[in-house]
Design a protein around this motif. Structure first.
Motif, PDB file in Angstrom:
ATOM      1  N   VAL A  92       0.841  -1.014   0.010  1.00 52.94           N
ATOM      2  CA  VAL A  92       0.084  -0.138   0.078  1.00 52.94           C
ATOM      3  C   VAL A  92       0.850   1.237   0.072  1.00 52.94           C
ATOM      4  O   VAL A  92       0.393   2.326  -0.491  1.00 52.94           O
ATOM      5  CB  VAL A  92      -0.881  -0.030   1.212  1.00 52.94           C
ATOM      6  N   TYR A  93       2.035   1.530   0.522  1.00 51.68           N
ATOM      7  CA  TYR A  93       2.709   2.407   0.848  1.00 51.68           C
ATOM      8  C   TYR A  93       4.216   1.906   1.600  1.00 51.68           C
ATOM      9  O   TYR A  93       4.302   0.732   2.240  1.00 51.68           O
ATOM     10  CB  TYR A  93       2.210   3.290   1.970  1.00 51.68           C
ATOM     11  N   GLU A  94       5.183   2.597   0.855  1.00 55.38           N
ATOM     12  CA  GLU A  94       6.479   2.454   1.513  1.00 55.38           C
ATOM     13  C   GLU A  94       7.131   3.718   1.782  1.00 55.38           C
ATOM     14  O   GLU A  94       7.367   4.719   1.241  1.00 55.38           O
ATOM     15  CB  GLU A  94       7.479   1.667   0.345  1.00 55.38           C
ATOM     16  N   ARG A  97       9.985   5.546   5.020  1.00 52.63           N
ATOM     17  CA  ARG A  97      11.428   5.528   5.249  1.00 52.63           C
ATOM     18  C   ARG A  97      12.000   4.218   6.152  1.00 52.63           C
ATOM     19  O   ARG A  97      12.639   3.409   6.125  1.00 52.63           O
ATOM     20  CB  ARG A  97      12.071   6.783   6.025  1.00 52.63           C
ATOM     21  N   ALA A  98      10.649   3.955   7.178  1.00 52.46           N
ATOM     22  CA  ALA A  98      10.953   3.337   8.297  1.00 52.46           C
ATOM     23  C   ALA A  98       9.970   1.780   8.189  1.00 52.46           C
ATOM     24  O   ALA A  98      10.437   0.887   8.613  1.00 52.46           O
ATOM     25  CB  ALA A  98      10.581   3.655   9.504  1.00 52.46           C
ATOM     26  N   LYS A  99       8.956   2.052   7.367  1.00 52.13           N
ATOM     27  CA  LYS A  99       8.062   0.751   7.127  1.00 52.13           C
ATOM     28  C   LYS A  99       7.650   0.529   5.870  1.00 52.13           C
ATOM     29  O   LYS A  99       7.312   1.533   5.015  1.00 52.13           O
ATOM     30  CB  LYS A  99       6.903   0.972   8.324  1.00 52.13           C
ATOM     31  N   ILE A 100       7.097  -0.545   5.610  1.00 53.47           N
ATOM     32  CA  ILE A 100       6.276  -0.977   4.388  1.00 53.47           C
ATOM     33  C   ILE A 100       4.865  -1.319   4.755  1.00 53.47           C
ATOM     34  O   ILE A 100       4.796  -1.878   5.710  1.00 53.47           O
ATOM     35  CB  ILE A 100       6.985  -1.910   3.538  1.00 53.47           C
ATOM     36  N   THR A 123      -5.210   2.373  20.624  1.00 56.77           N
ATOM     37  CA  THR A 123      -4.119   2.290  19.546  1.00 56.77           C
ATOM     38  C   THR A 123      -4.679   1.590  18.326  1.00 56.77           C
ATOM     39  O   THR A 123      -5.347   0.718  18.484  1.00 56.77           O
ATOM     40  CB  THR A 123      -2.646   1.953  19.888  1.00 56.77           C
ATOM     41  N   HIS A 124      -3.672   1.541  17.274  1.00 54.73           N
ATOM     42  CA  HIS A 124      -4.117   0.670  16.209  1.00 54.73           C
ATOM     43  C   HIS A 124      -3.515  -0.655  16.210  1.00 54.73           C
ATOM     44  O   HIS A 124      -3.842  -1.598  15.343  1.00 54.73           O
ATOM     45  CB  HIS A 124      -3.509   1.515  14.713  1.00 54.73           C
ATOM     46  N   PHE A 125      -2.645  -0.944  17.087  1.00 54.58           N
ATOM     47  CA  PHE A 125      -2.119  -2.120  17.232  1.00 54.58           C
ATOM     48  C   PHE A 125      -3.234  -3.480  17.564  1.00 54.58           C
ATOM     49  O   PHE A 125      -4.149  -3.328  18.478  1.00 54.58           O
ATOM     50  CB  PHE A 125      -1.155  -2.128  18.539  1.00 54.58           C
ATOM     51  N   VAL A 143      -2.171  -4.152  12.210  1.00 56.51           N
ATOM     52  CA  VAL A 143      -2.989  -3.011  12.759  1.00 56.51           C
ATOM     53  C   VAL A 143      -4.198  -2.581  12.102  1.00 56.51           C
ATOM     54  O   VAL A 143      -4.426  -3.121  11.196  1.00 56.51           O
ATOM     55  CB  VAL A 143      -1.898  -1.890  12.685  1.00 56.51           C
ATOM     56  N   ARG A 144      -4.991  -1.866  12.721  1.00 57.35           N
ATOM     57  CA  ARG A 144      -6.294  -1.234  12.257  1.00 57.35           C
ATOM     58  C   ARG A 144      -5.996  -0.232  11.359  1.00 57.35           C
ATOM     59  O   ARG A 144      -5.165   0.827  11.774  1.00 57.35           O
ATOM     60  CB  ARG A 144      -7.041  -0.597  13.258  1.00 57.35           C
ATOM     61  N   MET A 145      -6.368   0.029  10.150  1.00 56.81           N
ATOM     62  CA  MET A 145      -6.122   1.049   9.174  1.00 56.81           C
ATOM     63  C   MET A 145      -7.005   2.154   9.687  1.00 56.81           C
ATOM     64  O   MET A 145      -8.225   2.074   9.878  1.00 56.81           O
ATOM     65  CB  MET A 145      -6.834   0.417   7.945  1.00 56.81           C
ATOM     66  N   ILE A 169       3.570  11.298  18.298  1.00 59.37           N
ATOM     67  CA  ILE A 169       2.954  10.316  17.849  1.00 59.37           C
ATOM     68  C   ILE A 169       2.296  10.825  16.661  1.00 59.37           C
ATOM     69  O   ILE A 169       2.194  11.789  16.227  1.00 59.37           O
ATOM     70  CB  ILE A 169       1.986   9.838  19.032  1.00 59.37           C
ATOM     71  N   GLU A 170       1.790   9.666  15.833  1.00 58.96           N
ATOM     72  CA  GLU A 170       0.856  10.170  14.958  1.00 58.96           C
ATOM     73  C   GLU A 170      -0.560   9.567  15.325  1.00 58.96           C
ATOM     74  O   GLU A 170      -0.717   8.530  15.872  1.00 58.96           O
ATOM     75  CB  GLU A 170       1.228   9.657  13.223  1.00 58.96           C
ATOM     76  N   VAL A 171      -1.484  10.356  14.857  1.00 56.21           N
ATOM     77  CA  VAL A 171      -3.022   9.899  15.238  1.00 56.21           C
ATOM     78  C   VAL A 171      -3.903   9.590  14.084  1.00 56.21           C
ATOM     79  O   VAL A 171      -3.625  10.392  12.987  1.00 56.21           O
ATOM     80  CB  VAL A 171      -3.720  11.069  16.157  1.00 56.21           C
TER      81      VAL A 171
HETATM   82  P1  ADP Z   1       7.111   7.974   6.714  1.00 51.76           P
HETATM   83  O1  ADP Z   1       8.418   7.898   5.922  1.00 51.76           O
HETATM   84  O2  ADP Z   1       6.139   8.546   5.596  1.00 51.76           O
HETATM   85  O3  ADP Z   1       7.094   8.351   8.137  1.00 51.76           O
HETATM   86  P2  ADP Z   1       6.796   5.169   7.495  1.00 51.76           P
HETATM   87  O4  ADP Z   1       8.121   4.449   7.041  1.00 51.76           O
HETATM   88  O5  ADP Z   1       6.893   5.546   8.877  1.00 51.76           O
HETATM   89  O6  ADP Z   1       6.535   6.306   6.539  1.00 51.76           O
HETATM   90  O7  ADP Z   1       5.582   4.321   7.042  1.00 51.76           O
HETATM   91  C1  ADP Z   1       4.624   4.413   7.979  1.00 51.76           C
HETATM   92  C2  ADP Z   1       3.357   5.153   6.925  1.00 51.76           C
HETATM   93  O8  ADP Z   1       2.232   4.499   7.286  1.00 51.76           O
HETATM   94  C3  ADP Z   1       3.199   6.782   7.596  1.00 51.76           C
HETATM   95  O9  ADP Z   1       2.974   7.502   6.512  1.00 51.76           O
HETATM   96  C4  ADP Z   1       2.047   6.643   8.653  1.00 51.76           C
HETATM   97  O10 ADP Z   1       1.283   7.862   8.650  1.00 51.76           O
HETATM   98  C5  ADP Z   1       1.157   5.664   7.973  1.00 51.76           C
HETATM   99  N1  ADP Z   1       0.532   4.988   8.832  1.00 51.76           N
HETATM  100  C6  ADP Z   1       0.924   4.408  10.069  1.00 51.76           C
HETATM  101  N2  ADP Z   1      -0.079   3.729  10.865  1.00 51.76           N
HETATM  102  C7  ADP Z   1      -1.104   3.633   9.955  1.00 51.76           C
HETATM  103  C8  ADP Z   1      -2.497   3.008  10.190  1.00 51.76           C
HETATM  104  N3  ADP Z   1      -2.783   2.201  11.120  1.00 51.76           N
HETATM  105  N4  ADP Z   1      -3.314   3.197   9.058  1.00 51.76           N
HETATM  106  C9  ADP Z   1      -3.146   3.919   8.139  1.00 51.76           C
HETATM  107  N5  ADP Z   1      -1.767   4.507   7.716  1.00 51.76           N
HETATM  108  C10 ADP Z   1      -0.751   4.485   8.791  1.00 51.76           C
END
Ligand code: ADP
Ligand code: MG
Length: 255
Positions: free
Chosen positions: A7-9, A11-14, A69-71, A82-84, A179-181
């Motif tokens: 869905v997204y890549e 820096r830290a996560k996919i 939390t989303h966990f 996690v919950r989207m 944190i991100e919300v």
């Molecule tokens: P970035 O380099 O944008 O910080 P990360 O490598 O940290 O990205 O990847 C996590 C991405 O997923 C971030 O953009 C974050 O906002 C998003 N994200 C984190 N948790 C959720 C979630 N539960 N639902 C949807 N998007 C999320």
């Protein structure tokens, strides 16, 4: 493993599509953290494995005390379910001690205790280098409304109390964190929950144990950064059953 949709890549996560609607899988990489983050960034081998564990530890602790939390659950060494959510495009920072950005901006020496926890918002746009924004900007540009902001502050302060207490218990000072919300809908109701990750990449941690030890002149030091922060934090919190860091990852039974 069956093919799945990325869905997204970042820096830290996919992020991958989860097994059910409304879920996502977060895969933790070893790559560097966001450079503007109020925390050390690094490309440490095994970092992703530790951050997956640490984020699980903090998020499930928060869930257990009623901070949503989303966990959902950890899947394996590098992945968690996690919950989207619909992300609010802000990094919410809570500061207990002056450091980094606030020290530079306001000329407060690093390490100064703040009179109360200060909540700040940074607009999550890396091309703009995550600028500090006010509630006025957030409401005017419709990123969140006043009620959302009240909820965000309440969430952020509860997370602060929880994390500060956990850290203090293992001889660490939580200088600041972010944190991100995000929003989830339950029927007609919308709730804000803590999303993304809580790990050393999103916290500034100072070692109180090292500070207590007198140096050769018999002087005690100011608390400094926690050395080898991922491994040391995981070790102190007892969340890492095997020493997977700095070693070639081998299959191991850590479930
Ligand atoms: P970035 O380099 O944008 O910080 P990360 O490598 O940290 O990205 O990847 C996590 C991405 O997923 C971030 O953009 C974050 O906002 C998003 N994200 C984190 N948790 C959720 C979630 N539960 N639902 C949807 N998007 C999320
Ligand atoms: Mg991120």
């Amino acid at each position: 493993m069956a093919r799945r949709k990325k869905v997204y890549e970042g820096r830290a996560k996919i992020l991958y599509e989860g097994p059910e609607p409304g879920t996502l899988i977060q895969y933790f990489k070893d790559d560097a953290a966001v450079p503007a983050a109020p925390a050390p960034s690094s490309g440490v081998e095994g970092k992703g494995v530790l951050n997956n564990r640490l984020s699980e530890f903090f998020m499930s602790g928060l869930n257990a005390i009623g901070v949503p939390t989303h966990f959902i659950r950890r899947i394996n060494m590098r992945e968690q379910l996690v919950r989207m959510v619909e992300m609010i495009p802000l990094e919410v920072v809570v500061r207990n001690f002056a450091a980094g950005d606030i020290s530079d901006r306001l000329g407060i020496p690093e390490g100064t205790p703040l009179p109360r926890p200060i909540v700040e918002y940074y607009y999550k746009d890396e091309r703009l280098n995550l600028p500090l924004v006010s509630e006025e900007h957030i409401i005017a540009f419709n990123w969140a409304n006043q009620q959302d902001l009240d909820d965000i502050v309440a969430l952020a302060l509860r997370v602060n109390d929880f994390l500060s207490g956990v850290m203090l218990g293992v001889g660490i000072r939580l200088a600041d964190f972010r944190i991100e919300v995000g929003r989830i809908w339950e029927g007609d109701f919308m709730r804000l929950i803590v999303a993304d990750e809580i790990s050393p990449d999103s916290m500034r941690l100072w070692d109180l144990r090292a500070a207590e030890l007198p140096d050769r002149e018999g002087q005690t030091r100011d608390p400094g950064p926690l050395p080898d922060v991922y491994t040391e934090l995981a070790r102190r919190l007892g969340v890492m059953p095997s020493n997977v860091t700095h070693a070639t990852p081998k299959p191991s039974l850590i479930n």
